[in-house]
Design a protein around this motif. Structure first.
Motif, PDB file in Angstrom:
ATOM      1  N   LYS A 187       1.918  13.417  -4.499  1.00 18.61           N
ATOM      2  CA  LYS A 187       0.715  12.697  -4.777  1.00 18.61           C
ATOM      3  C   LYS A 187       1.062  11.394  -5.210  1.00 18.61           C
ATOM      4  O   LYS A 187       0.493  10.334  -5.415  1.00 18.61           O
ATOM      5  CB  LYS A 187      -0.169  13.721  -5.986  1.00 18.61           C
ATOM      6  N   PHE A 188       2.047  11.467  -6.279  1.00 18.82           N
ATOM      7  CA  PHE A 188       2.708  10.273  -6.734  1.00 18.82           C
ATOM      8  C   PHE A 188       3.260   9.260  -5.484  1.00 18.82           C
ATOM      9  O   PHE A 188       2.941   7.995  -5.662  1.00 18.82           O
ATOM     10  CB  PHE A 188       3.932  10.572  -7.703  1.00 18.82           C
ATOM     11  N   LEU A 189       3.885   9.773  -4.863  1.00 15.18           N
ATOM     12  CA  LEU A 189       4.350   9.069  -3.531  1.00 15.18           C
ATOM     13  C   LEU A 189       2.922   8.371  -2.844  1.00 15.18           C
ATOM     14  O   LEU A 189       3.083   6.999  -2.583  1.00 15.18           O
ATOM     15  CB  LEU A 189       5.237   9.750  -2.703  1.00 15.18           C
ATOM     16  N   TYR A 190       1.898   8.897  -2.677  1.00 19.31           N
ATOM     17  CA  TYR A 190       0.680   8.405  -1.875  1.00 19.31           C
ATOM     18  C   TYR A 190       0.176   7.360  -2.884  1.00 19.31           C
ATOM     19  O   TYR A 190      -0.141   6.434  -2.380  1.00 19.31           O
ATOM     20  CB  TYR A 190      -0.326   9.330  -2.034  1.00 19.31           C
ATOM     21  N   MET A 191       0.166   7.291  -4.040  1.00 11.09           N
ATOM     22  CA  MET A 191      -0.425   6.459  -5.096  1.00 11.09           C
ATOM     23  C   MET A 191       0.431   5.065  -5.051  1.00 11.09           C
ATOM     24  O   MET A 191       0.072   3.881  -4.894  1.00 11.09           O
ATOM     25  CB  MET A 191      -0.360   6.790  -6.440  1.00 11.09           C
ATOM     26  N   ILE A 192       1.816   5.317  -4.928  1.00 10.41           N
ATOM     27  CA  ILE A 192       2.724   4.231  -4.704  1.00 10.41           C
ATOM     28  C   ILE A 192       2.501   3.680  -3.379  1.00 10.41           C
ATOM     29  O   ILE A 192       2.444   2.263  -3.242  1.00 10.41           O
ATOM     30  CB  ILE A 192       4.349   4.815  -4.834  1.00 10.41           C
ATOM     31  N   THR A 193       2.337   4.323  -2.361  1.00 11.66           N
ATOM     32  CA  THR A 193       2.079   3.802  -0.958  1.00 11.66           C
ATOM     33  C   THR A 193       0.618   2.994  -0.974  1.00 11.66           C
ATOM     34  O   THR A 193       0.724   2.080  -0.452  1.00 11.66           O
ATOM     35  CB  THR A 193       1.969   4.980   0.040  1.00 11.66           C
TER      36      THR A 193
END
Length: 62
Positions: free
Chosen positions: A50-56
């Motif tokens: 979820k965190f990586l999705y927001m960063i992406t």
């Protein structure tokens, strides 16, 4: 590759973000312009992705 996002392994490519599994925890990390490796977050698979999705999405919005 285009966004310098790496999944499943560590890298030392400048301006990269990635995650990898270490034991039972996923590690989210960042690499700066001088190849300094910094851990951003540790957690389970759902939390980290979820965190990586927001960063992406932030990188795509630039």
């Amino acid at each position: 590759e285009e966004l310098n996002i790496v999944i499943g392994r560590k890298t030392n490519v400048p301006f990269s973000t990635g995650c990898y599994l270490e034991g039972d925890n996923w590690i989210l990390y960042n690499v700066d312009e001088r190849q300094n490796f910094s851990i951003i977050e540790r957690g389970n698979e759902n939390q980290i992705f979820k965190f990586l999705y927001m960063i992406t999405m932030g990188k795509i919005g630039r």
